[in-house]
Design an enzyme around this catalytic site. Structure first.
Site, mmCIF file in Angstrom:
data_model
loop_
_atom_site.group_PDB
_atom_site.id
_atom_site.type_symbol
_atom_site.label_atom_id
_atom_site.label_comp_id
_atom_site.label_asym_id
_atom_site.label_seq_id
_atom_site.Cartn_x
_atom_site.Cartn_y
_atom_site.Cartn_z
ATOM 1 N N LYS A 100 -9.449 8.179 7.077
ATOM 2 C CA LYS A 100 -8.484 7.854 6.016
ATOM 3 C C LYS A 100 -7.304 8.824 5.945
ATOM 4 C CE LYS A 100 -11.355 5.225 2.818
ATOM 5 N NZ LYS A 100 -11.583 4.968 1.390
ATOM 6 N N ASP A 153 -7.329 1.181 -2.655
ATOM 7 C CA ASP A 153 -8.443 1.618 -3.509
ATOM 8 C C ASP A 153 -8.007 1.744 -4.974
ATOM 9 O OD1 ASP A 153 -10.443 1.781 -1.579
ATOM 10 O OD2 ASP A 153 -9.949 3.850 -1.055
#
Ligand code: ATR
Length: 270
Positions: free
Chosen positions: A68, A105
């Protein structure tokens, strides 16, 4: 041309639920495209992005552990997620063909909170890791009131609060939960195989919401304690499906059929 496709990359990747989610939506909408899981190790990440950028059928990817942060070096950061959240979980082709990194997210986390009025209200968050950053970013966007941030490493918690310009204080896990309109677990505590998160919820008002990002098990000790007190709860599948929904629209240009969430949840729990 072959079928258009998107995928989730990570190391390991076999456990990912993303192919089930995106596959369900593609089928439901009758979109002729594929979504797969692809195992990419850290040393293979540069070659992976180089190859995919040259593949006209590739619509983008979801990015999971441990890529990420490293993936930010291979995408255009048009939404400034490096500064805002420090990580990207989705790469997609923008209208001009550029590969853009984003982070769904935060939006996925925030979506189920739209049903509640949290502006200016005190909230409590547990966790200051990657998930905690996305949660705090979203909460700053909602304009919540003071944030009590519980974290094992208190200095890390305090630094995170100030980096998001949030009022409040950082405390060690175990201190009493103050009266809050929302309590969020943004750690892996409570996940199968991890220690449980055992919080005293007695100070919460009757209209408080308790949100756990852990989805295995779906009913964590924290959510069970909240339900026992009659509080509203939001489970981890909401955020998992929510972040996927934002990514799906970026990949395939269509909104997923969220009215079929009950069916999707049953598939994910099988
Ligand atoms: P993620 O991307 O899932 O948030 P992470 O960045 O490794 O993962 O962050 C994990 C979070 O869970 C952190 O808040 C971590 O606390 P520290 O910052 O003090 O390390 C917390 N955490 C993980 N295991 C824990 C444990 N056994 N007890 C307390 N907190 C824990």
């Amino acid at each position: 041309m072959a079928l258009p496709y998107a995928e989730v990359i990570g190391d390991p990747i076999a456990h990912s639920k993303s192919p089930k989610i995106h596959g369900f939506w593609l089928k439901a909408l009758g979109i002729e495209a594929d979504y797969r899981a692809t195992h990419v190790t850290p040393d293979a990440l540069p070659a992976y992005f180089a190859a995919r950028k040259a593949d006209p059928d590739w619509r983008g990817c979801n990015i999971t552990v441990p890529h990420k942060i490293a993936a930010l070096d291979h995408v255009e950061d048009r939404e400034d997620v490096r500064t805002a959240i420090g990580a990207t979980n989705t790469a997609f082709r923008d209208a001009d063909g550029a590969l853009v990194g984003t982070n769904t997210d935060a939006a996925g986390f925030a979506a189920p909170l739209k049903a509640f009025d949290l502006a200016g209200k005190p909230v409590t968050v547990i966790g200051a890791g990657g998930a905690g950053r996305a949660v705090l970013y979203a909460l700053a966007g909602i304009g919540v009131g003071p944030v009590t941030l519980f974290n094992r490493n208190v200095d890390k918690g305090a630094a995170l609060l100030s980096s998001f310009g949030l009022e409040g204080q950082a405390l060690p896990i175990g201190d009493a939960v103050p009266p809050s309109a929302l309590v969020v677990n943004a750690t892996s505590l409570g996940m199968t195989g991890q220690p449980v998160l055992d919080l005293d919820l007695s100070a919460l008002p009757g209209d408080a919401v308790v949100y756990d990002i852990v989805y295995a098990p779906l009913e964590t000790t924290l959510l069970a304690a909240a339900r026992a007190r009659g509080l509203a709860t939001i489970d981890g599948l909401e955020m998992l499906i929510g972040q996927a929904a934002v990514a799906f629209e970026r990949f395939f240009g269509a909104a997923p059929p969220r009215e079929r969430d009950a069916e999707l949840r049953a598939i994910l729990l099988r």
